[in-house]
Design an enzyme around this catalytic site. Structure first.
Site, PDB file in Angstrom:
ATOM      1  CB  SER A 128      61.324  51.349  40.987  1.00 17.10           C
ATOM      2  OG  SER A 128      62.673  51.747  40.974  1.00 17.10           O
ATOM      3  CE1 TYR A 153      63.361  49.341  37.242  1.00 16.79           C
ATOM      4  CE2 TYR A 153      62.082  47.381  36.779  1.00 16.79           C
ATOM      5  CZ  TYR A 153      62.579  48.309  37.681  1.00 16.79           C
ATOM      6  OH  TYR A 153      62.269  48.195  39.006  1.00 16.79           O
ATOM      7  CE  LYS A 157      58.892  48.174  38.505  1.00 20.80           C
ATOM      8  NZ  LYS A 157      58.033  47.082  39.010  1.00 20.80           N
ATOM      9  NE  ARG A 235      71.729  54.489  42.780  1.00 18.88           N
ATOM     10  CZ  ARG A 235      72.388  55.413  42.113  1.00 18.88           C
ATOM     11  NH1 ARG A 235      72.766  56.529  42.752  1.00 18.88           N
ATOM     12  NH2 ARG A 235      72.682  55.254  40.838  1.00 18.88           N
TER      13      ARG A 235
HETATM   14  C1  WQD Z   1      73.819  50.957  42.835  1.00 18.92           C
HETATM   15  C2  WQD Z   1      75.100  51.775  42.767  1.00 18.92           C
HETATM   16  C3  WQD Z   1      76.204  51.742  40.631  1.00 18.92           C
HETATM   17  C4  WQD Z   1      77.274  47.535  40.595  1.00 18.92           C
HETATM   18  C5  WQD Z   1      68.634  49.559  40.142  1.00 18.92           C
HETATM   19  C6  WQD Z   1      67.280  49.910  39.569  1.00 18.92           C
HETATM   20  C7  WQD Z   1      66.265  50.039  40.679  1.00 18.92           C
HETATM   21  C8  WQD Z   1      66.261  48.766  41.469  1.00 18.92           C
HETATM   22  C9  WQD Z   1      67.658  48.537  42.064  1.00 18.92           C
HETATM   23  C10 WQD Z   1      64.658  47.194  40.604  1.00 18.92           C
HETATM   24  C11 WQD Z   1      75.234  52.554  41.462  1.00 18.92           C
HETATM   25  C12 WQD Z   1      77.072  51.090  41.698  1.00 18.92           C
HETATM   26  C13 WQD Z   1      76.760  48.761  40.966  1.00 18.92           C
HETATM   27  C14 WQD Z   1      78.688  47.353  40.524  1.00 18.92           C
HETATM   28  C15 WQD Z   1      78.982  49.637  41.209  1.00 18.92           C
HETATM   29  N1  WQD Z   1      65.909  47.666  40.670  1.00 18.92           N
HETATM   30  N2  WQD Z   1      77.607  49.790  41.269  1.00 18.92           N
HETATM   31  N3  WQD Z   1      79.497  48.423  40.848  1.00 18.92           N
HETATM   32  O1  WQD Z   1      71.163  51.091  39.576  1.00 18.92           O
HETATM   33  O2  WQD Z   1      70.819  52.148  41.876  1.00 18.92           O
HETATM   34  O3  WQD Z   1      69.074  50.637  40.939  1.00 18.92           O
HETATM   35  O4  WQD Z   1      68.556  48.415  40.938  1.00 18.92           O
HETATM   36  O5  WQD Z   1      63.688  47.627  41.163  1.00 18.92           O
HETATM   37  O6  WQD Z   1      65.003  50.271  40.112  1.00 18.92           O
HETATM   38  O7  WQD Z   1      67.378  51.158  38.927  1.00 18.92           O
HETATM   39  O8  WQD Z   1      71.230  49.694  41.687  1.00 18.92           O
HETATM   40  O9  WQD Z   1      72.840  48.089  42.656  1.00 18.92           O
HETATM   41  O10 WQD Z   1      72.832  48.438  40.132  1.00 18.92           O
HETATM   42  O11 WQD Z   1      73.715  50.212  41.604  1.00 18.92           O
HETATM   43  O12 WQD Z   1      79.735  50.602  41.490  1.00 18.92           O
HETATM   44  O13 WQD Z   1      79.207  46.259  40.183  1.00 18.92           O
HETATM   45  O14 WQD Z   1      76.214  50.875  42.802  1.00 18.92           O
HETATM   46  O15 WQD Z   1      77.010  52.567  39.787  1.00 18.92           O
HETATM   47  O16 WQD Z   1      75.846  53.821  41.753  1.00 18.92           O
HETATM   48  P1  WQD Z   1      70.642  50.990  40.952  1.00 18.92           P
HETATM   49  P2  WQD Z   1      72.669  49.014  41.486  1.00 18.92           P
END
Ligand code: WQD
Length: 345
Positions: A128, A153, A157, A235
């Site tokens: 990741s 987590y 990794k 992202r």
């Molecule tokens: C993305 C963006 C949140 C939810 C994680 C793990 C990564 C992978 C994917 C496993 C961020 C914003 C989110 C919400 C929001 N997992 N957000 N409202 O944290 O980038 O990555 O999941 O492999 O390893 O680290 O993904 O989708 O949680 O968040 O504003 O209800 O969306 O703040 O900026 P993340 P995410």
């Protein structure tokens, strides 16, 4: 004529199921092992409806080496492994570090120990972009320094990557490819399989589609005071089918001995950064469905911005993401509607 037999651990999960479909499409036979702790066996039916081929499915826990040994004995000729089986909720890992370290590391150790005994040569590890932490600059390349993980987590990794490196350095006959995913999203275009999180989704896109369909009242956007053009986090959102195809390329590369390197690492991303607000807008434009959302405070542990430099994946691995964000949003929406039709939520 089969290209060979592949073991997919965690194969009824989100990325594992989509990868099983692409492996079968490429001519591989697939054996899935999954303990169904975060998925269900109906996914095997969905895979069969898409490809017409039912993968072998073993319900079992990869932390139990006798279970895995029995699987290898009963399914001879496994040439490669793709290891998805792991606990993967960032927030949960902070609450349950012992479970995360024990589960994710023991699964890897069991697989690496058994591979030479059963002449299994190729190993693809589901890593990741979390291993990078907050990048000093974007787009990020594979030789960027990995920083101290911000969650157990992420630490698992990083530790698992180091274990694989050390095992290969010790002279093990296996080959390994580390795929560092960015943010996997979307669903198979047939809507036969997709992401089905347990309980309240932690990740953005499932929460967004549940809001769009009315299960959730409103999507909270965690912060718009970041140092980004619109203030929300950035992202690299990668379509799950494109991501799945990267695994097939990685296996082909190892089983066809395309590289002299026993260990290679690739960033699997689009190379395009997209902000949270831009993604919401893309969903609304692509589907015509409004998503009620509100800016709230930042989420603990979030990094501000990260997106991939996929040069190595594009030019060395021979893989490139090619699904538009609009098509990906439409696939996520179609899947959410199918979930409702099936009464799954
Ligand atoms: C993305 C963006 C949140 C939810 C994680 C793990 C990564 C992978 C994917 C496993 C961020 C914003 C989110 C919400 C929001 N997992 N957000 N409202 O944290 O980038 O990555 O999941 O492999 O390893 O680290 O993904 O989708 O949680 O968040 O504003 O209800 O969306 O703040 O900026 P993340 P995410």
């Amino acid at each position: 004529m089969s290209k060979g037999k592949i073991l997919v651990t965690g194969g009824t999960g989100f990325i594992g199921s989509h990868t099983t479909v692409e492996l079968q499409n490429a001519g591989y036979d697939v054996v899935i092992i999954d303990n169904l702790s975060n998925s269900n066996a109906d996914v095997v039916d969905g895979i069969e409806r898409i490809t017409g081929v039912r993968p072998v499915f073993v319900e079992g826990d990869c932390t139990d080496i006798s279970t895995l040994t029995r699987l290898f004995e009963q399914n001879p000729g496994i040439q490669g492994i793709i290891n998805f089986a792991a606990s993967k909720a960032v927030g949960e890992s902070v609450q349950k570090p012992i479970m995360y370290y024990r589960n994710n590391i023991n699964i890897l150790l069991n697989l690496l120990e058994l591979m030479p005994r059963f002449d299994t040569r190729g190993f693809v590890f589901s890593s990741s972009c979390t291993v990078y932490g907050e990048p000093d600059q974007n787009p990020i390349t594979e030789d960027a320094p990995t920083k101290k993980a911000t969650s157990p987590y992420g630490a698992t990794k990083q530790i698992c990557e180091d274990i694989i490196r050390d095992v290969i350095r010790s002279g093990s006959p296996i080959k390994a490819i580390l795929l560092r995913y960015f943010n996997p999203i979307g669903a198979h275009p047939t809507a036969e399989i997709g992401e089905l999180p347990n309980g309240v989704p932690q990740n953005l896109v499932p929460y967004l589609t549940q809001t769009a369909i009315g299960i959730r009242k409103e999507l909270s956007v965690f912060g718009n005071d970041y140092n980004t053009p619109d203030g929300s986090c950035i992202r690299d959102f990668i379509n799950v089918c494109d991501l799945a195809k990267a695994h097939v390329r990685a296996l082909d590369r190892m089983l066809n001995n395309e590289s002299d390197d026993a260990l290679e690492t690739f960033n699997i991303g689009t190379g395009q950064g997209l902000s949270v607000l831009q993604l919401i807008d893309a969903f609304q434009r692509a589907t015509g469905v409004e998503v009620p959302h509100r800016i709230v405070g930042r989420r603990e542990g979030d990094i501000e911005q990260i997106w991939a430099d996929p040069y190595r994946a594009n030019h060395i691995l021979g893989w490139k993401a090619d699904t538009s964000i609009e098509d990906t949003m439409r696939s996520a929406w179609k899947w959410q509607q199918r979930i409702r039709e099936r009464g799954l939520m």
